[in-house]
Design an enzyme around this catalytic site. Structure first.
Site, PDB file in Angstrom:
ATOM      1  N   HIS A   1     -42.440  39.622  29.286  1.00 17.55           N
ATOM      2  CA  HIS A   1     -41.171  39.481  28.573  1.00 17.55           C
ATOM      3  C   HIS A   1     -41.377  38.407  27.511  1.00 17.55           C
ATOM      4  CE1 HIS A   1     -38.119  41.232  31.694  1.00 17.55           C
ATOM      5  NE2 HIS A   1     -39.169  42.007  31.530  1.00 17.55           N
TER       6      HIS A   1
ATOM      7  N   GLU B   1     -39.602  35.755  26.407  1.00 15.36           N
ATOM      8  CA  GLU B   1     -39.395  34.356  26.777  1.00 15.36           C
ATOM      9  C   GLU B   1     -40.509  33.873  27.703  1.00 15.36           C
ATOM     10  OE1 GLU B   1     -35.360  36.448  26.496  1.00 15.36           O
ATOM     11  OE2 GLU B   1     -37.305  36.881  27.371  1.00 15.36           O
TER      12      GLU B   1
ATOM     13  N   CYS C   1     -33.428  37.824  30.573  1.00 14.07           N
ATOM     14  CA  CYS C   1     -33.148  38.656  31.747  1.00 14.07           C
ATOM     15  C   CYS C   1     -32.717  37.818  32.947  1.00 14.07           C
ATOM     16  CB  CYS C   1     -34.358  39.525  32.103  1.00 14.07           C
ATOM     17  SG  CYS C   1     -35.758  38.637  32.832  1.00 14.07           S
TER      18      CYS C   1
ATOM     19  N   CYS D   1     -36.544  35.637  33.429  1.00 13.45           N
ATOM     20  CA  CYS D   1     -36.678  34.756  32.267  1.00 13.45           C
ATOM     21  C   CYS D   1     -35.643  33.629  32.328  1.00 13.45           C
ATOM     22  CB  CYS D   1     -36.553  35.557  30.975  1.00 13.45           C
ATOM     23  SG  CYS D   1     -38.008  36.608  30.707  1.00 13.45           S
TER      24      CYS D   1
END
Length: 144
Positions: free
Chosen positions: A51, A53, A76, A86
């Site tokens: 992801h 981040e 998320c 995240c």
């Protein structure tokens, strides 16, 4: 650079994501308390499960107390592919602000990231005028 400029950069990074039919394309930038860029990342940058981040935070390799995370999509709050979301990674990093353009639609999971961050005392700034830019690299998902 101001919040809008950093968030525009995060939206630009989202366009670099390899397309996926099972995940959003997201860009993220971590900016230190001194206003300088610490790291940047985007979804699936090195691994199909990365992801944005998460990728940016992993590159930071320093104390991020007081930092701001800029993300094209709300971080998320639910995740199947990794043990920590995240939002949890941001809280653990010491970052105190998150600026994002687009609330996570309930396409893959309920978007609970903002709730998790707010509950931990992280300041949230939503910039909906950039939501269209954040949606662009995800158009293939939204047409479903």
């Amino acid at each position: 650079m101001d919040d809008l400029g950093w968030l525009e950069l995060a939206c630009d990074l989202a366009a670099l994501c390899p397309p996926s039919s099972t995940a959003f394309s997201v860009g993220a930038v971590v900016v230190g308390a001194d206003g300088r860029e610490v790291a940047r990342g985007f979804s699936r940058e090195h691994d199909p499960h990365d992801h944005a981040e998460e990728a940016a935070l992993a590159k930071a390799a320093r104390d991020l107390t007081g930092s701001t995370v800029y993300s094209s999509l709300e971080p998320c709050g639910h995740r199947a592919s990794r043990p920590r979301t995240c939002a949890e990674l941001i809280v653990a990093s010491g970052a105190r602000r998150v600026v994002f353009a687009w609330r996570e639609p309930a396409l893959f999971a309920a978007g609970r990231g903002a709730e998790i961050l707010a509950a931990a005392g992280v300041e949230l700034v939503e910039v909906p005028e950039l939501a269209g830019r954040a949606r662009e690299p995800n158009a293939h998902l939204l047409g479903k």
